[in-house]
Each structure stands twice: as structure tokens, then as C-alpha cells.
Design a protein around this motif. Structure first.
Motif, PDB file in Angstrom:
ATOM      1  N   HIS A 145       1.149  -0.865   0.140  1.00 15.60           N
ATOM      2  CA  HIS A 145       0.097  -0.002   0.157  1.00 15.60           C
ATOM      3  C   HIS A 145       0.956   0.801  -0.242  1.00 15.60           C
ATOM      4  CE1 HIS A 145      -2.500   3.162   0.929  1.00 15.60           C
ATOM      5  NE2 HIS A 145      -4.206   2.433   0.329  1.00 15.60           N
ATOM      6  N   THR A 148       0.165   3.620   3.338  1.00 15.11           N
ATOM      7  CA  THR A 148      -0.003   3.164   4.661  1.00 15.11           C
ATOM      8  C   THR A 148       1.908   1.561   5.379  1.00 15.11           C
ATOM      9  OG1 THR A 148      -0.562   0.929   4.536  1.00 15.11           O
ATOM     10  CG2 THR A 148      -2.019   2.742   5.046  1.00 15.11           C
ATOM     11  N   VAL A 150       2.127  -1.060   4.272  1.00 15.02           N
ATOM     12  CA  VAL A 150       1.358  -2.882   4.664  1.00 15.02           C
ATOM     13  C   VAL A 150       1.150  -3.363   3.434  1.00 15.02           C
ATOM     14  CG1 VAL A 150      -0.526  -3.782   5.352  1.00 15.02           C
ATOM     15  CG2 VAL A 150       0.031  -1.719   6.338  1.00 15.02           C
TER      16      VAL A 150
END
Ligand code: NAD
Ligand code: NA
Length: 396
Positions: A145, A148, A150
Motif C-alpha cells: 500500500h 500505509t 502495509v
């Protein structure tokens, strides 16, 4: 070098440059045989190197003389080790496009990242000014991502209960029962993060913010529904939640495009053998039965036939685009015909290791699978030495 197919599990780890080039030429010839489409002129295809995305690029370029920019994530060859099929497909596509006098450039890297979006936007700005069609055709197991940080991994699992059904190992033809345990807590959110519509919306927002979308722009992403047989693992499973999100995103993206008279749409496509679909349990058995029935009825299509029809009969007719009650374009209409689905369901009951070669189209499945990697094409000499060190002209 002489390149042969080498299987590891469900994938093939080699690919054939001349076969991939043949595949691209076959698709170009098909599009040309169907005549001109009054279609798009400047096209961005995200996921442009294989499957539906490659077909979308070819149909735009050779169906309506479009300039195309293709984004994909492929492996270049190294001495003695072939690149990925999408690398060779894209090299062949660009060569054919240049010969036809068409603009074509490619961007190789992670489409989910800010860097690749930036690079693509700059290329559009410099070379095309604006685009009038954006095809979103990514199929990926992971997404880092960009906000983020992540790393999301998608899973192909049922929701709530274990799903048990038949499946086939299409390499051996052995039919067995498979049980797939239901997903865990984060699996739905992760799968939605990878295969839902957030990244599609990010692309469109970024393009719009820099005025790179032409008035009346269309953007199309691809979805799948399929039969009740596969529902628990597909449309009502984790991946189905991602497709629900993708389909919902079409409406919010359309809202964001109102000021430039643009439209975001989802097209529901037919089940086909691609690198993505051969990894989903149960689907290969369904596809091998579906192919048999659709070929018998003379209504079988591959990616290029599907996308040529999408452009010619749905997107670029000059009339309003026909959709179902959920606003989706349906080019899975022939797959989902009652007579087709009734016959597939009946064959499903009968399918065993012994019967499948007869009642299903395992041969067709295997051929399509080999074709994905450039193998088993008529007109290619697989015994000859071929040059694996092929460049994509616009990249190297
Ligand atoms: P595919 O694997 O043939 O193509 C995937 C494309 O995405 C390739 O060009 C690949 O390079 C690119 N890609 C993957 N990860 C990337 C990344 N991080 N950055 C940049 N590019 C990346 O898959 P496909 O079957 O053509 O699927 C395309 C879409 O069509 C998917 O949304 C899929 O769900 C949908 N669809 C597939 C089927 C089917 O039966 N295959 C049916 C209906 C809809
Ligand atoms: Na694709």
C-alpha cells in the motif's frame, strides 16, 4: 537457446519469445478480421501484458488505430533464462505497433506504487496530452500500500464455512475432492485491498488532478461472477468481496468524472485460462467443462474475442452502453446462458478422472495454458534456437 516448457506446480517457469510473438500476431489478425471500431484514440492500459489487458491494448491499437501506453510488472530475460511471457508479449506488441505506424510505449513496474503512477503520468503528459480510455486489468496476489506501507496478500477462500467440491489437476487429469477452510479475520480486508477498487480510484484521481483525462473519458475494470457451482470459493468468497468493492468503486469514480462527462464501468468477463485463474481451485474443472459446451455450441471465445466484442458491441456503438440492473456490462452473457449452465451442471455431476477426458475439454485447457507461455502455437519452430534476450523497444 532451445526453450521448452518447464512446470513448477501450477505455473510454467519458462516462456517462449517466438510463441509469445505468434500469440500477439494471432490476436492482431483476429481484431483486423473484424473490421474497424469507431473506438478510443489514446489509451492507458494498466495490466497490459497478458490476458484481458493485453487483449484490450491490441483491440484498441489494431481495431481503432489507438496510441497506447501499457503498464505491467514483468521479468526481463537474463542470459540463459527467459523473461516472463508478458515481457515477450509486450516486446512483440510494440514491434507490431511501430510497423503499423502506431504510438506505443510501456512502463514496467509496480502499478500500485506512487513511482510508477508518476512515471506513467509524466509519459502521458509528454507524449499524448490526455487519454480517452483507461483500462484497469490488474491481477495480483499482493499489494504494497503506497500510503500505509502495509503489504496486503489476497487469498482465495470461502467465507464462514469450509467448502468442499471437485477439482482437477489439469496437468494429470486427476479429479479429486478438495476442501478449503474458511478465511481468517483479516483475509477479506486484505483481498479487498489488493483486488478491490481503491487502486483504480487512485489512478483515476491522479490522472484527473493533472488534467490528463479527455472530456468524455471512459474507464473500465474487469470483474467475474460465474455459476453457483463456484460461488462459495469465488463470488461469495474473499475474491468476491474484492469484486463487490471494485464494482461499487465504478459508481464513485463515475461521480468524480461528472465534470468532464466521463464514465467508469465494470465489464463482467467470461471465465478463461490465464495465469490468475489457473491458480484458483475448482475453477479449472469448471472451465474445462464450460469450454467443451461452448465449443460445441460455437460460442467459445478467448480474451481477444471477448474484448473485441466489448469494444464493438458495448462500449463504442454510438448508443448508450447496455448494462445489467447493477450497472455492469455483461460480456459473460454467453457463458451464463441457461442452456450452457444447465449442461455444465449436469456434466459436473458426472466428472471423474475416468470420464473427464471424454466429457470435458482438458486438451483445450492444457493448450490454452501452454499458449499463455508461448508454447504449442502452430507456425513456431520449437526445435530451433531462439533469442531469449529480446528487449521491449520503449523500455531499454
Ligand atoms: P493476467 O494475470 O493475465 O494479467 C494481469 C496483468 O496485471 C499483467 O499484465 C501483469 O503484468 C499485471 N500486473 C500484476 N501485478 C502488477 C503490479 N503490481 N503492477 C503492474 N502490473 C501488474 O490476468 P487476467 O486474467 O487478464 O485478469 C485481469 C482482470 O480480469 C482481473 O481483474 C481478473 O479478475 C479479471 N477477470 C479474469 C477472468 C478470467 O477468467 N481470467 C474472468 C473475468 C474477469
Ligand atoms: Na490483464
Amino acid at each position: 537457446m532451445i526453450i521448452e516448457p518447464r512446470m513448477r506446480g501450477f505455473i510454467c517457469v519458462t516462456s517462449h519469445p517466438d510463441g509469445c510473438a505468434q500469440s500477439v500476431r494471432n490476436q492482431i489478425e483476429y481484431v483486423q478480421s473484424k473490421g474497424e471500431i469507431d473506438g478510443p484514440k489514446k489509451v492507458l492500459v494498466i495490466g497490459a501484458s497478458t490476458g484481458f489487458g493485453l487483449a484490450s491494448r491490441i483491440a484498441a491499437a489494431f481495431g481503432s488505430d489507438a496510441a497506447t501506453i501499457g503498464v505491467f510488472f514483468e521479468k526481463p530475460p537474463v542470459e540463459g533464462k527467459p523473461g516472463s511471457p508478458g515481457w515477450y508479449n509486450s516486446a512483440a506488441f510494440e514491434a507490431e505497433a511501430y510497423q503499423a505506424g502506431l504510438y506505443a510505449k510501456s512502463v514496467n513496474g509496480d502499478a500500485f506504487s506512487n513511482e510508477i503512477k508518476r512515471q506513467t503520468l509524466d509519459l502521458i503528459k509528454a507524449d499524448l496530452g490526455q487519454v480517452d480510455l483507461v483500462i484497469y486489468s490488474l491481477a495480483s496476489p499482493v499489494r504494497l500500500h503506497p500510503v500505509t506501507g502495509v503489504l496486503h496478500r489476497s487469498v482465495l477462500k470461502p467465507i464462514g464455512a469450509t467448502y468442499t467440491n471437485k477439482t482437477v489437476d489439469f496437468h494429470t487429469g486427476v479429479v479429486t475432492d478438495i476442501s478449503i477452510a474458511p478465511c481468517q479475520d483479516d483475509d477479506i480486508a486484505n483481498t479487498v485491498a489488493v483486488m478491490g477498487g481503491e487502486d483504480w480510484a487512485m489512478w483515476i484521481d491522479a490522472l484527473k488532478a493533472e488534467n490528463l483525462l479527455a472530456p468524455g473519458v471512459k474507464t473500465v475494470a474487469y470483474s467475474y461472477i460465474g455459476p453457483s457451482l463456484t460461488e462459495a470459493v469465488y463470488r461469495k468468497g474473499t475474491i468476491g468481496r474484492a469484486k463487490d468493492h471494485l464494482e461499487a468503486s465504478a459508481f464513485s469514480i463515475s461521480d468524480s468524472l461528472k465534470s468532464i462527462d466521463g464514465q467508469a464501468l465494470v465489464s463482467v468477463n467470461k471465465a478463461l485460462v490465464t495465469q490468475a485463474s489457473s491458480a484458483i481451485p475448482v475453477i479449472p474443472l469448471y472451465i474445462s467443462l464450460l469450454y467443451k459446451i461452448m465449443k460445441e455450441k460455437g460460442i467459445h471465445e478467448g480474451c481477444i474475442e471477448q474484448i473485441q466484442r466489448l469494444y464493438q458491441d458495448r462500449l463504442y456503438t454510438g448508443e448508450a452502453i447496455p448494462t445489467d440492473d447493477k450497472g455492469r456490462i455483461r460480456i459473460d452473457d454467453w457463458e451464463m446462458r441457461d442452456d450452457v449452465q444447465e449442461q455444465v451442471a449436469a456434466l459436473w455431476q458426472q466428472a471423474t478422472t475416468e470420464s473427464l477426458a471424454e466429457i470435458g475439454d482438458l486438451e483445450g485447457y492444457r493448450k490454452d495454458f501452454l499458449n499463455l507461455f508461448g508454447f504449442d502455437f502452430a507456425g513456431v519452430d520449437y526445435k530451433a534456437d531462439s533469442d531469449e534476450m529480446i528487449d521491449i523497444p520503449s523500455i531499454s
